[in-house]
Design an enzyme around this catalytic site. Structure first.
Site, PDB file in Angstrom:
ATOM      1  N   LYS A 217       0.867  -1.195   0.000  1.00 47.30           N
ATOM      2  CA  LYS A 217       0.000   0.000   0.000  1.00 47.30           C
ATOM      3  C   LYS A 217       0.896   1.236   0.000  1.00 47.30           C
ATOM      4  O   LYS A 217       1.474   1.599   1.010  1.00 47.30           O
ATOM      5  CB  LYS A 217      -0.864  -0.018   1.260  1.00 47.30           C
ATOM      6  N   GLU A 291       9.235   0.792  11.068  1.00 46.69           N
ATOM      7  CA  GLU A 291      10.307   1.783  10.905  1.00 46.69           C
ATOM      8  C   GLU A 291       9.635   3.137  11.013  1.00 46.69           C
ATOM      9  O   GLU A 291       8.900   3.541  10.119  1.00 46.69           O
ATOM     10  CB  GLU A 291      10.989   1.562   9.551  1.00 46.69           C
ATOM     11  N   CYS A 325      13.263  10.134   7.748  1.00 46.63           N
ATOM     12  CA  CYS A 325      13.071   9.689   9.132  1.00 46.63           C
ATOM     13  C   CYS A 325      14.367   9.779   9.929  1.00 46.63           C
ATOM     14  O   CYS A 325      14.344  10.006  11.134  1.00 46.63           O
ATOM     15  CB  CYS A 325      12.517   8.274   9.162  1.00 46.63           C
ATOM     16  N   GLU A 422       9.333  15.480  15.731  1.00 45.23           N
ATOM     17  CA  GLU A 422       9.790  15.278  14.345  1.00 45.23           C
ATOM     18  C   GLU A 422       9.074  16.298  13.462  1.00 45.23           C
ATOM     19  O   GLU A 422       7.846  16.276  13.353  1.00 45.23           O
ATOM     20  CB  GLU A 422       9.454  13.860  13.898  1.00 45.23           C
TER      21      GLU A 422
HETATM   22  P1  NDP Z   1       1.511   8.126   8.118  1.00 46.93           P
HETATM   23  O1  NDP Z   1       2.263   7.353   9.119  1.00 46.93           O
HETATM   24  O2  NDP Z   1       0.109   8.475   8.398  1.00 46.93           O
HETATM   25  O3  NDP Z   1       1.513   7.371   6.709  1.00 46.93           O
HETATM   26  C1  NDP Z   1       2.363   6.329   6.320  1.00 46.93           C
HETATM   27  C2  NDP Z   1       1.574   5.275   5.541  1.00 46.93           C
HETATM   28  O4  NDP Z   1       0.611   4.648   6.400  1.00 46.93           O
HETATM   29  C3  NDP Z   1       0.766   5.848   4.391  1.00 46.93           C
HETATM   30  O5  NDP Z   1       0.730   4.908   3.345  1.00 46.93           O
HETATM   31  C4  NDP Z   1      -0.594   6.028   5.021  1.00 46.93           C
HETATM   32  O6  NDP Z   1      -1.618   6.104   4.084  1.00 46.93           O
HETATM   33  C5  NDP Z   1      -0.706   4.777   5.856  1.00 46.93           C
HETATM   34  N1  NDP Z   1      -1.643   4.825   6.960  1.00 46.93           N
HETATM   35  C6  NDP Z   1      -2.212   5.905   7.554  1.00 46.93           C
HETATM   36  N2  NDP Z   1      -3.006   5.521   8.575  1.00 46.93           N
HETATM   37  C7  NDP Z   1      -2.925   4.175   8.634  1.00 46.93           C
HETATM   38  C8  NDP Z   1      -3.501   3.179   9.496  1.00 46.93           C
HETATM   39  N3  NDP Z   1      -4.300   3.500  10.498  1.00 46.93           N
HETATM   40  N4  NDP Z   1      -3.199   1.883   9.285  1.00 46.93           N
HETATM   41  C9  NDP Z   1      -2.367   1.525   8.284  1.00 46.93           C
HETATM   42  N5  NDP Z   1      -1.807   2.407   7.450  1.00 46.93           N
HETATM   43  C10 NDP Z   1      -2.070   3.719   7.617  1.00 46.93           C
HETATM   44  O7  NDP Z   1       2.322   9.420   7.787  1.00 46.93           O
HETATM   45  P2  NDP Z   1       1.755  10.779   7.177  1.00 46.93           P
HETATM   46  O8  NDP Z   1       1.928  10.692   5.736  1.00 46.93           O
HETATM   47  O9  NDP Z   1       0.374  11.093   7.647  1.00 46.93           O
HETATM   48  O10 NDP Z   1       2.726  11.813   7.831  1.00 46.93           O
HETATM   49  C11 NDP Z   1       2.469  12.282   9.157  1.00 46.93           C
HETATM   50  C12 NDP Z   1       3.774  12.496   9.866  1.00 46.93           C
HETATM   51  O11 NDP Z   1       4.429  11.254  10.018  1.00 46.93           O
HETATM   52  C13 NDP Z   1       4.765  13.354   9.123  1.00 46.93           C
HETATM   53  O12 NDP Z   1       4.578  14.680   9.381  1.00 46.93           O
HETATM   54  C14 NDP Z   1       6.085  12.861   9.636  1.00 46.93           C
HETATM   55  O13 NDP Z   1       6.405  13.524  10.825  1.00 46.93           O
HETATM   56  C15 NDP Z   1       5.810  11.415   9.946  1.00 46.93           C
HETATM   57  N6  NDP Z   1       6.318  10.507   8.912  1.00 46.93           N
HETATM   58  C16 NDP Z   1       7.416   9.807   9.211  1.00 46.93           C
HETATM   59  C17 NDP Z   1       7.937   8.955   8.276  1.00 46.93           C
HETATM   60  C18 NDP Z   1       9.143   8.191   8.579  1.00 46.93           C
HETATM   61  O14 NDP Z   1       9.676   7.517   7.707  1.00 46.93           O
HETATM   62  N7  NDP Z   1       9.613   8.241   9.785  1.00 46.93           N
HETATM   63  C19 NDP Z   1       7.365   8.805   6.940  1.00 46.93           C
HETATM   64  C20 NDP Z   1       6.157   9.577   6.739  1.00 46.93           C
HETATM   65  C21 NDP Z   1       5.687  10.390   7.706  1.00 46.93           C
HETATM   66  P3  NDP Z   1      -2.005   7.551   3.485  1.00 46.93           P
HETATM   67  O15 NDP Z   1      -0.836   8.064   2.765  1.00 46.93           O
HETATM   68  O16 NDP Z   1      -3.104   7.256   2.558  1.00 46.93           O
HETATM   69  O17 NDP Z   1      -2.405   8.383   4.661  1.00 46.93           O
END
Ligand code: NDP
Length: 511
Positions: A217, A291, A325, A422
């Site tokens: 996904k 992660e 990250c 973060e």
């Molecule tokens: P999320 O953790 O929400 O998204 C990561 C993935 O998980 C996306 O594919 C998202 O789908 C999906 N997802 C969201 N909710 C669920 C759920 N309940 N169960 C399973 N999968 C889910 O990150 P965001 O994109 O919302 O970013 C928010 C914050 O997270 C950022 O501001 C940043 O601080 C942090 N972040 C950290 C990352 C890292 O690698 N450490 C990477 C990305 C974000 P969808 O895109 O459709 O919401």
């Protein structure tokens, strides 16, 4: 140091008068500040990529619409131009994809000798290389990151992951997990938007090498490179059902991980969602790797080679707009050299070029989404409100799209939100320390534990710091270096499990 540093800037970057003042106050001539000699535009052509008007889900080797016919729009964050309508997978689609993956696992991929699986992975890796320019352009358009990063980092590393794990597929007996380690079955994999293709490669390559099948996904804002990768799977004649790509929103991800037919869950993203996933699958017997986020310390000692350290600081936090990250978002600099280091850093930042992600000279691209821009803006405002001093180099932000100027906060204390949370954007918080012990205490003063950097010419100090800092990865005199053979991952609120290297196989084997 910090007072002087502050007087240099803090101007609203879109205000040309203020920007000019900042530039001259920095002691640089406009030319030195990168403003005197304008580079000619060097845009990469978009012609190599053909973006369809509409994309389906990739299930059982075919593209098809979502059962309920729902779609969402993906846009170019640099221009806000709509790119394509993409199918939104619902529960019935998740059922179909998991059933296809199960069937492929039991009848084709699971029983297939590792030496045969390896051939498919090599083929995918080679096609990624052959189509690398197409992938690089598409990733820049859908994500907003500069072409020089997609071209030189994301795509080559993604191909390298497939090459690397192809090499393991027929050697699992010798990987140190005992004879004939068994795959887990169907892997449900949810990835974020910051490195869309690379994260897909990190998830798929080890899973497939170990004999699992996958339901992937991608993030809602960056689905296109995963869909192009699905096309590559077709081109490589990967058996149907081995890789399935379900585009959609958070609910789609939640449905994938919770599906009873999934044996293994791998997630990269926010700590908040990681915790929700861990709760959702607790007691199900599914194997889980997470992660998650980070708030890494990049520690610069007074004996560090300053030129290299400045490049490492810039790379640590401004690479990929800070959407990383493991970004070095907290600069810990020894007090005796802090003024000098911040001065040099500001001079260097004045030369960074922000703008069109497809321009080969661009250093800083667009922020991936309005939502992420709002978060960065909010946290930066909190930094100012809490008393830290804000500085940005003069740079003009494009009128359309999502943009944020590289930003440095000095006078940051450990209690400030910008030192604890973060930000996931091009924002650096500078703190100082006097002794190595204080550096370690401050570096470890975070609930995260993903990565850290240390800059010093003393090898013994590097080893001492690496032992003391609670981080999954510690870079010494470099930052943000990745290699498929090297395990990556964190602990505490940064998650658990490792991706990359031999360790990355363990996450997909019943060991
Ligand atoms: P999320 O953790 O929400 O998204 C990561 C993935 O998980 C996306 O594919 C998202 O789908 C999906 N997802 C969201 N909710 C669920 C759920 N309940 N169960 C399973 N999968 C889910 O990150 P965001 O994109 O919302 O970013 C928010 C914050 O997270 C950022 O501001 C940043 O601080 C942090 N972040 C950290 C990352 C890292 O690698 N450490 C990477 C990305 C974000 P969808 O895109 O459709 O919401």
């Amino acid at each position: 140091m910090t007072d002087k540093a502050t007087r240099r800037g803090g101007a609203a970057v879109s205000d040309p008068k203020a920007a000019g003042a900042t530039s001259s106050a920095s002691g640089l001539t406009p030319a030195q500040a990168g403003k005197g000699w304008e580079y000619a535009p060097a845009p990469e052509s978009r012609e190599i990529v053909s973006i369809a008007g509409e994309y389906g889900l990739f299930v059982n080797g075919e593209f098809e619409p979502a059962k309920k016919g729902q779609t969402f729009l993906t846009i170019n964050p640099a221009t806000e131009e709509p790119l394509a309508k993409v199918a939104m997978a619902g529960p019935a689609d998740v059922d179909r994809a998991v059933a296809a993956a199960r069937d492929a696992y039991e009848h084709v991929w699971g029983p297939m000798p590792g030496s045969e699986r390896a051939k498919y992975l090599y083929r995918i890796a080679r096609i990624l290389q052959e189509r690398s320019r197409e992938f690089a352009v598409l990733e820049s358009i859908d994500n907003g990151k500069p072409i020089k990063e997609t071209r030189d980092v994301d795509i080559p590393l993604a191909a390298a992951h497939f090459f690397y794990y192809a090499g393991w597929a027929d050697k699992l007996d010798y990987a140190g997990f005992g004879p004939r380690p068994r795959p887990l079955g169907v892997a449900g994999q949810v990835i974020p938007w910051n490195f869309p293709l690379l994260m897909a490669a990190w998830k798929l390559a080890p899973a497939l090498a170990a004999g699992n099948t996958c339901v992937l996904k991608p993030a809602e804002t960056t689905p296109l490179s995963a869909l192009l990768l699905a096309e590559v799977c077709q081109q490589a004649e990967l058996p149907p059902g081995v890789v399935n790509v379900l585009t959609g929103a958070g609910e789609t991800g939640a449905a994938v991980v919770a599906h009873p037919g999934v044996n293994k869950v791998a997630f990269t993203g926010s700590t908040e969602v990681g915790i929700a996933i861990a709760e959702a699958i607790a007691g199900s017997g599914k194997k889980l790797t997470l992660e998650l986020g980070g708030k890494a310390a990049n520690v610069v000692f007074d004996d560090a080679p300053v030129d290299q350290a400045i490049e490492g600081i810039v790379n640590g936090i401004f690479f990929n707009q800070g959407h990383v990250c493991c970004a070095g978002s907290r600069l810990l600099v020894q007090e005796s050299v802090a003024e000098h280091v911040v001065d040099r850093l500001q001079q260097r930042l004045a030369t960074l070029r922000l703008g069109d992600p497809l321009d080969k000279n661009t250093d800083i691209g667009a922020i991936n989404s309005r939502q992420q821009l709002d978060k960065i803006t909010e946290l930066s405002a909190a930094g100012e409100a809490e008393g830290a001093r804000r500085w940005s180099p003069p740079c003009e932000l494009p009128k359309k799209g999502f943009w944020f100027a590289p930003t440095v906060f000095t006078g940051v204390s450990q209690s400030h939100r910008i030192a604890r949370e973060e930000i996931f954007g091009p924002v650096l918080s500078v703190l100082t320390f006097r002794t190595p012990e204080e550096a370690v205490t401050k570096a470890n003063n975070t609930p995260y534990g993903l990565s850290a950097g240390v800059w010093t010419e003393k090898g013994s100090r590097i080893l001492w710091m690496a032992q003391k800092m609670r981080a999954g990865v510690v870079w010494a005199n470099t930052y943000n270096r990745f290699d498929p053979a090297s395990p990556f991952g964190g602990y505490r609120e940064s998650g658990f499990g490792r991706e990359g290297g031999r360790h990355g196989l363990a996450a997909y084997l019943d060991v």
